[in-house]
Design an enzyme around this catalytic site. Structure first.
Site, PDB file in Angstrom:
ATOM      1  N   SER A 221      33.563  45.393   2.182  1.00 13.81           N
ATOM      2  CA  SER A 221      33.240  46.775   2.519  1.00 13.81           C
ATOM      3  C   SER A 221      34.499  47.619   2.670  1.00 13.81           C
ATOM      4  O   SER A 221      35.234  47.815   1.703  1.00 13.81           O
ATOM      5  CB  SER A 221      32.378  46.812   3.785  1.00 13.81           C
ATOM      6  OG  SER A 221      31.928  48.110   4.057  1.00 13.81           O
TER       7      SER A 221
ATOM      8  N   ASP B 206      31.772  54.468   1.258  1.00 10.59           N
ATOM      9  CA  ASP B 206      32.672  53.411   1.710  1.00 10.59           C
ATOM     10  C   ASP B 206      32.991  52.485   0.542  1.00 10.59           C
ATOM     11  O   ASP B 206      32.571  52.721  -0.596  1.00 10.59           O
ATOM     12  CB  ASP B 206      32.085  52.664   2.913  1.00 10.59           C
ATOM     13  CG  ASP B 206      30.832  51.862   2.581  1.00 10.59           C
ATOM     14  OD1 ASP B 206      30.228  52.107   1.521  1.00 10.59           O
ATOM     15  OD2 ASP B 206      30.461  50.996   3.401  1.00 10.59           O
TER      16      ASP B 206
ATOM     17  N   ASP C  59      27.655  51.290  -0.059  1.00 16.70           N
ATOM     18  CA  ASP C  59      26.302  51.208   0.492  1.00 16.70           C
ATOM     19  C   ASP C  59      26.094  52.214   1.623  1.00 16.70           C
ATOM     20  O   ASP C  59      24.979  52.393   2.104  1.00 16.70           O
ATOM     21  CB  ASP C  59      25.964  49.788   0.958  1.00 16.70           C
ATOM     22  CG  ASP C  59      26.869  49.276   2.077  1.00 16.70           C
ATOM     23  OD1 ASP C  59      27.897  49.910   2.369  1.00 16.70           O
ATOM     24  OD2 ASP C  59      26.540  48.215   2.658  1.00 16.70           O
TER      25      ASP C  59
END
Length: 454
Positions: free
Chosen positions: A99, A243, A247
């Site tokens: 992420s 990000d 997501d």
């Protein structure tokens, strides 16, 4: 390698530094364990743009294929694109991403067929146990016939599916700045937005897992400064930041001012309720604004409050048959997207809402931003439980005060509330406060902080 899996197997995923904490050898064992725990005949795998992602994902594929499982590799993708593939193909899936973490990190987000989450209580503990055993004894015995590994491009199908869920055909022309943060939004946005009446101003669309421009975490105000400046300079209608694995999405208005994720949750909730005939359950976690349940009720829906965290949201989505769920962390969950989270679909809803009327975004979202909020404030503490007890002691018994123990401690009155939650991984307490006006919020926020910080 000898790995301490307690350091990399988290509550919802695998995440750690490569190659210090885990590497391709370990990824191969995770692939075998995932195949065994899901008992699947086939799985789907995707990865982000981090330098280590292609090698790790291919090693995972080898581990699964060695046990006779057929593997479909979809290559570069966003996390919600992997969820799409898991749902559309009805296969368990694995996404290689960390992420917004720094470049040296990588991880695996895993799901069962239909994008159903894999966490500690839904398979991750078993996966960890298998991998720990195999690091001592060696890889499991391969199947008599290895599975196949094939490639498949799902980007256009993913984009078409999202576009089928939001009607953008009649929107007015809009100018939108998108900051992909050198993450996967740079891969997905051009295809999803293709053919729409949008003038796209791209920022940092070059895929680069070293994140040369800024951290790919739009919840940190420092990481949206470039977007804010560009929106104002371009005279754009709005700005959107994603990000690293795309997501989550964060929105700024035509002035470059941040739009609260709670306001986005309320806006999308109203639209989803209208799409479902004015009926349905909407999930929100306990630190979203009072606005969210109010808007849900005003639009005929039933709000349901949960703990913070995607595993709780997804579990409640499945249990209640909810049509939508939102978190203040800018995660948005849709029944029509297999209860999974997709920032891209939320972004399309914002574009549709803005383009479906003539006013600016600031005026549109004002109706969904009714209270003064503090945002999340972290404090390092020596004794989390002791500080929580001190807060309880300070407020419990006061006239008009309600004390709630769902996910930390929530103190509320008719005019304000605040929640204090302990971090599971760091010696932190997280404070969120909201009130009917800025002065009251400031007073309550500072009073709570004085107790937290002792």
């Amino acid at each position: 390698m000898t790995a301490d899996l307690s350091q990399i197997v988290k509550a919802y995923d695998v995440r750690g530094v490569v190659p210090d904490q885990w590497d391709e050898t370990l990824a191969e064992l995770f692939g075998a364990a995932f195949a065994q725990v899901t008992d699947a005949e086939a799985i789907v795998i995707g990865h982000d743009m981090r330098p280590s992602s292609p090698g790790l994902s291919r090693a995972f594929a080898r581990g699964a294929a060695a046990l006779g499982v057929d593997v479909t590799e979809i290559g570069l993708c966003s996390t919600d694109q992997l969820y799409y593939a898991s749902g559309a193909l009805d296969l368990p899936g694995a996404m290689f991403t960390a992420s917004h973490n720094p470049a040296r990190y990588n991880g695996i987000k895993m799901c069962r067929a239909g994008a159903a989450p894999v966490g500690q209580d839904t398979g991750l503990a078993e996966i960890r146990a298998l991998v720990e055993g195999w690091t001592g004894t060696g890889a499991p015995e391969p199947a008599p016939t290895a599975g196949t590994i094939t490639r498949r491009d799902t980007l256009k199908d993913y984009a078409a599916y999202l576009r089928s869920l939001v009607d953008l055909t009649a929107i007015r022309p809009l100018k939108v700045v998108v900051d992909a943060g050198n993450g996967m939004g740079g891969h997905t946005v051009p295809t999803v937005f293709e053919g729409l009446p949008l003038t796209l101003v791209p920022m940092y669309f070059e895929l680069d897992g070293t994140f040369p421009n800024h951290e790919a975490n739009p919840l940190d105000p420092a990481n949206i400064v470039d977007l804010q400046e560009r929106v104002r300079a371009e005279g754009a209608d709005l700005g959107i930041a994603f990000d690293g694995d795309a997501d989550r999405c964060f929105v700024v208005d035509e002035h470059g001012d941040p739009v609260s994720p709670s306001a986005v949750t309320a806006l999308v909730a109203a639209r989803e309720l209208a799409r479902h005939g004015g009926k349905g359950t909407v999930i929100h976690n306990l630190i979203t604004s009072w606005t969210v349940p109010e808007v849900v009720k005003e639009n005929g829906g039933t709000p349901v409050r949960t703990r913070v965290g995607h595993s709780f949201i997804k579990a409640e989505m499945a249990k209640s048959g909810a049509i939508f769920g939102g978190e203040h962390s800018a995660h948005y969950y849709f029944k029509d997207f297999w209860n999974a989270d997709t920032g891209m679909l939320a972004a399309l809803h914002v574009l549709a809402a803005l383009g479906g009327q003539d006013g600016p975004l600031s005026a549109l979202v004002a109706q969904y931003d009714r209270y003064a909020g503090s945002g999340e404030i972290n404090s390092t503490v020596d004794d989390q439980q002791g500080r929580l007890a001190a807060i309880r002691s300070a407020y419990e018994g006061r006239e008009g005060v309600t004390v709630d123990d769902l996910d930390g401690l929530t103190i509320s009155t008719a005019d304000w509330w605040f929640n204090v939650r302990p971090s599971n991984t760091e010696p932190l307490l997280r404070l969120n406060a909201e009130a009917r006006d800025e002065a009251t919020m400031t007073t309550i926020r500072d009073e709570a902080l004085s107790i937290i910080r002792g």
